[in-house]
Design an enzyme around this catalytic site. Structure first.
Site, PDB file in Angstrom:
ATOM      1  N   GLY A  46       0.841  -1.195   0.000  1.00 25.29           N
ATOM      2  CA  GLY A  46       0.000   0.000   0.000  1.00 25.29           C
ATOM      3  C   GLY A  46       0.873   1.241   0.000  1.00 25.29           C
ATOM      4  CB  CYS A  47       0.607   4.437   1.824  1.00 21.19           C
ATOM      5  SG  CYS A  47       1.565   5.934   2.149  1.00 21.19           S
ATOM      6  CG  PHE A  48       6.037   4.728  -1.013  1.00 23.21           C
ATOM      7  CD1 PHE A  48       5.540   5.912  -0.516  1.00 23.21           C
ATOM      8  CD2 PHE A  48       6.552   4.728  -2.307  1.00 23.21           C
ATOM      9  CE1 PHE A  48       5.558   7.084  -1.257  1.00 23.21           C
ATOM     10  CE2 PHE A  48       6.574   5.895  -3.068  1.00 23.21           C
ATOM     11  CZ  PHE A  48       6.074   7.080  -2.537  1.00 23.21           C
ATOM     12  CD1 TRP A  49       5.473   8.405   2.054  1.00 14.88           C
ATOM     13  CD2 TRP A  49       3.575   9.316   2.806  1.00 14.88           C
ATOM     14  NE1 TRP A  49       5.241   9.551   1.325  1.00 14.88           N
ATOM     15  CE2 TRP A  49       4.081  10.133   1.760  1.00 14.88           C
ATOM     16  CE3 TRP A  49       2.392   9.690   3.427  1.00 14.88           C
ATOM     17  CZ2 TRP A  49       3.428  11.291   1.339  1.00 14.88           C
ATOM     18  CZ3 TRP A  49       1.732  10.844   3.001  1.00 14.88           C
ATOM     19  CH2 TRP A  49       2.262  11.634   1.967  1.00 14.88           C
ATOM     20  CB  CYS A  50       2.155   2.894   5.861  1.00 17.72           C
ATOM     21  SG  CYS A  50       1.471   2.097   7.329  1.00 17.72           S
TER      22      CYS A  50
END
Length: 212
Positions: A46-50
């Site tokens: 999913g979101c690569f920040w996470c």
């Protein structure tokens, strides 16, 4: 998820340790740096920040780099990837010390860090760029990932089918500099505070014995 998260713990550790992975050579995806043998794993959750925020917490993980992979567009920008037309996923490359953390343990963290039954999305993040994927660097990683998924399906750990893509790693494009260590730099930003932080807290509780 159909069963308690500890069931996944037991399943992954017991099944992976019992599989004859030593029959596969794992030279690809490895590099030598200052006498420390390192290896690389590449995931999309999913979101690569996470993903970066979570995996950076694990002991033995030396560096996590957000970026794009799995598509055909060369040198894609974040804006291009967000259109869903590049074929790339928001992913992250993990440089790790296998003497401190194994690929099996990274796979465990992968499945416990997101919902692998959501097709082309994670929560409110929707699109092929948010798909669940394992980009293997060698035959060993490929066999471990496929075997793990097969066992999770056989044991019916999830109520829905696992849709995680397992595909060969080709080329990884680092995300723009402002995406690197995004959560660390912007913990009070809205998405970080209300989406990543709760997920990170759960991740830390699950892996509290394996944190740096």
């Amino acid at each position: 998820m159909k069963k308690h998260v500890l069931a996944i713990y037991i399943l992954i550790f017991s099944s992976l340790s019992g599989f004859a992975f030593h029959t596969f050579k794992s030279s690809a995806g490895s590099t030598q740096t200052t006498a420390v043998q390192t290896e690389t794993a590449t995931f999309a959750t999913g979101c690569f920040w996470c993903g970066e925020a979570k995996f950076s917490q694990l002991k033995g993980v030396l560096k996590v780099t957000p970026g794009y992979t799995g598509g055909l567009t060369e040198n894609p920008s974040y804006e291009e990837v967000c259109t869903g037309t590049t074929g790339h996923a928001e992913a992250f490359s993990i440089l790790y010390d296998p003497s401190l953390i194994s690929y099996d343990e990274l796979l465990e963290a992968f499945f416990l860090s997101h919902d692998p039954t959501q097709l082309n999305r994670q929560g409110n993040d929707v699109g092929t760029q948010y798909r669940s994927a394992i980009f293997y660097h060698n035959e060993t990683q490929k066999q471990r990932a496929k075997y793990c998924i097969a066992q999770l399906r056989e044991k019916k750990i999830y109520e829905r089918n696992i849709v995680t893509e397992v595909t060969a790693f080709t080329k990884f494009y680092n995300a723009e500099s402002y995406h690197q260590e995004y959560y660390k730099k912007h913990p009070n930003q809205g998405y970080c505070r209300y989406v990543i932080q709760p997920e990170l807290e759960k991740f830390r509780k699950i892996f509290k014995k394996k944190l740096k």
